[in-house]
Design a protein around this motif. Structure first.
Motif, PDB file in Angstrom:
ATOM      1  N   ASP A   1       0.833  -1.206   0.000  1.00 25.10           N
ATOM      2  CA  ASP A   1       0.000   0.000   0.000  1.00 25.10           C
ATOM      3  C   ASP A   1       0.869   1.258   0.000  1.00 25.10           C
ATOM      4  OD1 ASP A   1      -2.396   1.618   0.300  1.00 25.10           O
ATOM      5  OD2 ASP A   1      -1.831   1.843   2.408  1.00 25.10           O
ATOM      6  N   LEU A   2       1.907   1.271   0.835  1.00 24.30           N
ATOM      7  CA  LEU A   2       2.781   2.438   0.923  1.00 24.30           C
ATOM      8  C   LEU A   2       3.649   2.582  -0.330  1.00 24.30           C
ATOM      9  CD1 LEU A   2       3.806   2.069   4.671  1.00 24.30           C
ATOM     10  CD2 LEU A   2       2.265   3.786   3.705  1.00 24.30           C
ATOM     11  N   LEU A   3       4.139   1.456  -0.854  1.00 28.28           N
ATOM     12  CA  LEU A   3       4.953   1.533  -2.062  1.00 28.28           C
ATOM     13  C   LEU A   3       4.123   1.978  -3.268  1.00 28.28           C
ATOM     14  CD1 LEU A   3       7.282  -1.604  -1.797  1.00 28.28           C
ATOM     15  CD2 LEU A   3       7.903   0.804  -1.518  1.00 28.28           C
ATOM     16  N   ASN A   4       2.849   1.608  -3.299  1.00 29.10           N
ATOM     17  CA  ASN A   4       1.997   2.082  -4.380  1.00 29.10           C
ATOM     18  C   ASN A   4       1.966   3.606  -4.421  1.00 29.10           C
ATOM     19  OD1 ASN A   4       1.217  -0.364  -5.544  1.00 29.10           O
ATOM     20  ND2 ASN A   4      -0.577  -0.592  -4.221  1.00 29.10           N
ATOM     21  N   GLU A   5       2.032   4.230  -3.251  1.00 33.58           N
ATOM     22  CA  GLU A   5       2.078   5.692  -3.187  1.00 33.58           C
ATOM     23  C   GLU A   5       3.416   6.230  -3.704  1.00 33.58           C
ATOM     24  OE1 GLU A   5      -0.331   7.992  -2.284  1.00 33.58           O
ATOM     25  OE2 GLU A   5      -1.572   6.207  -2.555  1.00 33.58           O
ATOM     26  N   LEU A   6       4.500   5.501  -3.456  1.00 34.10           N
ATOM     27  CA  LEU A   6       5.828   5.942  -3.904  1.00 34.10           C
ATOM     28  C   LEU A   6       6.064   5.643  -5.384  1.00 34.10           C
ATOM     29  CD1 LEU A   6       8.033   4.864  -0.864  1.00 34.10           C
ATOM     30  CD2 LEU A   6       7.201   7.153  -1.425  1.00 34.10           C
ATOM     31  N   GLN A   7       5.249   4.785  -5.956  1.00 32.09           N
ATOM     32  CA  GLN A   7       5.239   4.499  -7.388  1.00 32.09           C
ATOM     33  C   GLN A   7       6.568   3.981  -7.949  1.00 32.09           C
ATOM     34  OE1 GLN A   7       2.906   7.706  -9.490  1.00 32.09           O
ATOM     35  NE2 GLN A   7       3.341   8.711  -7.545  1.00 32.09           N
ATOM     36  N   PRO A   8       7.044   2.852  -7.462  1.00 31.05           N
ATOM     37  CA  PRO A   8       8.214   2.245  -8.113  1.00 31.05           C
ATOM     38  C   PRO A   8       7.854   1.769  -9.516  1.00 31.05           C
ATOM     39  CG  PRO A   8       7.350   0.805  -6.398  1.00 31.05           C
ATOM     40  CD  PRO A   8       6.561   2.064  -6.318  1.00 31.05           C
ATOM     41  N   GLU A  68       4.527  10.663   5.588  1.00 32.23           N
ATOM     42  CA  GLU A  68       4.624  10.549   7.042  1.00 32.23           C
ATOM     43  C   GLU A  68       3.242  10.326   7.651  1.00 32.23           C
ATOM     44  OE1 GLU A  68       7.491  12.698  10.226  1.00 32.23           O
ATOM     45  OE2 GLU A  68       6.147  14.044   9.130  1.00 32.23           O
ATOM     46  N   LYS A  69       2.243  10.983   7.094  1.00 36.02           N
ATOM     47  CA  LYS A  69       0.871  10.808   7.577  1.00 36.02           C
ATOM     48  C   LYS A  69       0.375   9.399   7.275  1.00 36.02           C
ATOM     49  CE  LYS A  69      -3.727  12.919   7.345  1.00 36.02           C
ATOM     50  NZ  LYS A  69      -4.533  14.022   6.737  1.00 36.02           N
ATOM     51  N   ARG A  70       0.660   8.904   6.059  1.00 36.20           N
ATOM     52  CA  ARG A  70       0.235   7.551   5.696  1.00 36.20           C
ATOM     53  C   ARG A  70       0.863   6.515   6.616  1.00 36.20           C
ATOM     54  NH1 ARG A  70      -1.839   6.444   0.632  1.00 36.20           N
ATOM     55  NH2 ARG A  70      -2.078   4.360   1.524  1.00 36.20           N
ATOM     56  N   VAL A  71       2.172   6.654   6.844  1.00 38.60           N
ATOM     57  CA  VAL A  71       2.858   5.731   7.744  1.00 38.60           C
ATOM     58  C   VAL A  71       2.290   5.852   9.149  1.00 38.60           C
ATOM     59  CG1 VAL A  71       5.069   5.170   8.822  1.00 38.60           C
ATOM     60  CG2 VAL A  71       4.977   5.692   6.377  1.00 38.60           C
ATOM     61  N   GLY A  72       1.970   7.079   9.555  1.00 41.94           N
ATOM     62  CA  GLY A  72       1.439   7.313  10.898  1.00 41.94           C
ATOM     63  C   GLY A  72       0.138   6.576  11.158  1.00 41.94           C
ATOM     64  N   VAL A  73      -0.677   6.411  10.129  1.00 42.69           N
ATOM     65  CA  VAL A  73      -1.927   5.663  10.290  1.00 42.69           C
ATOM     66  C   VAL A  73      -1.638   4.219  10.678  1.00 42.69           C
ATOM     67  CG1 VAL A  73      -3.957   4.780   9.077  1.00 42.69           C
ATOM     68  CG2 VAL A  73      -3.224   7.148   8.721  1.00 42.69           C
ATOM     69  N   TYR A  74      -0.656   3.617  10.020  1.00 40.34           N
ATOM     70  CA  TYR A  74      -0.283   2.239  10.351  1.00 40.34           C
ATOM     71  C   TYR A  74       0.364   2.154  11.728  1.00 40.34           C
ATOM     72  CZ  TYR A  74      -1.327   0.559   5.645  1.00 40.34           C
ATOM     73  OH  TYR A  74      -1.968   0.194   4.479  1.00 40.34           O
ATOM     74  N   LEU A  75       1.194   3.135  12.063  1.00 41.83           N
ATOM     75  CA  LEU A  75       1.831   3.131  13.377  1.00 41.83           C
ATOM     76  C   LEU A  75       0.801   3.267  14.490  1.00 41.83           C
ATOM     77  CD1 LEU A  75       5.007   5.323  12.716  1.00 41.83           C
ATOM     78  CD2 LEU A  75       4.878   2.842  12.952  1.00 41.83           C
TER      79      LEU A  75
END
Length: 506
Positions: free
Chosen positions: A103-110, A295-302
């Motif tokens: 989910d997070l990598l989809n946002e970073l678009q590799p 940081e906000k996206r990661v924060g939701v998981y944290l």
């Protein structure tokens, strides 16, 4: 916070394009290779091994990586190649098998992600599911499904990406240790050096520049560095330091990513002739500000993790060290605590835990209050612990395998409970066990002992065929290791694990 040990911008693969803007960031430069005159420039951002989303002091993470990507994409044409090793061994992966990372990598678009042995830690089916969730291709030319004789479902043997400087080909090879360290009976790993043929095939398809990604297989480096079809060879390594070497327009890199880093390659080309390597940088991600959106996206998981795991369960009265070398080369207090908890839970004669099960890579001061999060971070795999009966001869053979991996810090190193082992590591492999006692008596090769150990080892994982036991299989009962440890700490309140001489070297 614990401390850990040592034209169009964006994507060109046809998946989607991104335009962004960001303030410039500073990077540590290798020293540029003289560029050729060209009509276009391309940046290639490469990173790997970022399984844990929790912030660690002095390290960079996904939010810092997002800033680098936003910066490079704002500057011009950019590809993002991900080296993999990010779907297991993180705290949250224990619960969702790496779905949050996709989910997070989809946002970073590799533009692609290489598949490593670590990414198969939850098995073939789970990796296939993750590939369907990803909005980018998973690449591995050497991970073969024995049932079909073809690359495993969900993977591509290579990627060919259109860019303004020409077509960029990407191929990757998984480590042959996959089939030794993990239980994947349906997977065959072809020799890493065979990706040279895939690189040549990419050239035949029109690739102007080929990047090869190698999963921790140093034995294949020389052959692949000498392959004319490969322009950049990037190897993942579990030890050492990040390295970039440019020679005669070719690039070789070793990516360790201990502190969070990325490589940035710069190519110049006109889209017709092969592009020229104009420079290569090692970027320490910790030096970049975090991207607010990521940081906000990661924060939701944290926050979800906090609800589940921020519960105090015990205190260690002694200092603990779970760094890689500490748990893979000799006696370790934390590993001994785990082995003792396993033996106590099953009331067996002995217990074994392999150092590769311990993944926190941290140090804890005496007096640290341990939480469920700490234990989950240290023991992220969902392997269960079971009790089996094995002859003394098999236990001694297992200890020889354990000793053989010390020099390379292999995760197969065994930590025992109710057993004392003396090694002589100067002796050849297979002759390094000097003596073994169980309780106060010498190990008897003909006596059968009850042993608590991970189901993974009981299936012969990590090269322990002698420990293979009837009935051991994925999901065949037992109790999760981190649950055993959490209960052990909760019952005692305070523990004082120490080095007590159960493993010594002559």
């Amino acid at each position: 916070m614990p401390k850990r040990g040592n034209g169009e911008t964006g994507r060109f693969s046809g998946w989607r394009a991104v335009a962004a803007a960001c303030a410039a960031c500073a990077v540590a430069a290798l020293g540029a290779v003289a560029p050729a005159a060209s009509a276009a420039e391309l940046s290639i951002v490469f990173t790997s091994t970022m399984a844990d989303i929790e912030p660690v002091e002095g390290e960079g993470g996904l939010a810092n990586l997002a800033t680098l990507l936003r910066t490079k994409r704002a500057e011009g044409n950019t590809l993002f190649l991900h080296g993999g090793a990010s779907l297991t061994a993180g705290v949250l992966s224990t619960f969702d098998r790496g779905a949050h990372m996709i989910d997070l990598l989809n946002e970073l678009q590799p533009d692609m992600m290489a598949v490593t042995k670590r990414d198969l830690g939850f098995g073939k089916d789970e990796l296939t599911l993750r590939s369907y969730e990803a909005r980018f291709p998973f690449v591995s030319a050497t991970t073969i499904d024995r049932n079909t004789g073809k690359v495993m479902e969900g993977l591509e043997p290579s990627a060919l990406l259109d860019t303004p400087v020409g077509k960029i080909g990407v191929v990757s090879a998984i480590s042959p240790e996959l089939t030794v360290q993990y239980i994947v009976p349906d997977i065959e790993v072809r020799p890493p050096a065979t990706i040279a043929a895939e690189a040549r095939a990419l050239r035949a398809q029109g690739a102007n520049y080929v990047v090869a990604i190698l999963d921790n297989a140093p034995e294949a480096v020389d052959a692949l560095r000498g392959e004319p079809a490969i322009d950049a060879l990037l190897q993942l390594s579990a030890t050492g330091k990040d390295v970039l070497e440019a020679d005669k327009g070719k690039l070789f890199g070793v990516h360790v990513n201990v502190k969070g880093s990325a490589f940035v390659l710069r190519l110049d080309g006109d889209g017709k002739a092969p592009p020229a390597l104009a420079g290569a940088d090692i970027v320490p991600l910790a030096g970049l500000p975090p991207d607010p959106a990521m940081e906000k996206r990661v924060g939701v998981y944290l926050a979800r993790l906090s609800e589940l795991l921020d519960i105090n369960i015990g205190t260690t009265a002694t200092a603990l060290d779970t760094r890689r070398a500490a748990v893979r080369t000799g006696e370790n207090a934390f590993a001994s605590l785990i082995a003792d908890a396993m033996r106590g839970h099953f009331n067996t004669d002995v217990a074994f835990i392999n150092g590769g099960n311990i993944r926190g890579n941290r140090q804890y001061e005496a007096g640290t209050v341990l939480t469920r999060r700490d234990i989950q971070r240290e023991l992220p795999f969902r392997d269960t612990i079971i009790a089996v009966t094995l002859p003394g001869k098999a236990l001694r053979e297992a200890l020889e395998v354990s000793a053989a991996g010390v020099d390379n810090q292999k995760g197969s190193f065994l930590h025992p409970s109710n057993m004392a082992v003396v090694y002589d590591l100067k002796q050849p492999a297979g002759s390094r066990v000097v003596s073994v006692t169980v309780g106060s008596k010498p190990l008897d090769p003909d006596v059968r002992y009850s042993v608590a150990l991970p189901n993974y080892l009981a299936q012969g994982g990590d090269g322990y065929g002698m420990l293979k036991s009837p009935g051991a299989a994925p999901g065949s009962g037992g109790k999760l290791l981190w649950e055993i440890m959490a209960q052990h700490l909760t019952d005692r309140g305070t523990v004082s694990p120490r080095i007590d001489g159960r493993i010594t070297e002559r």
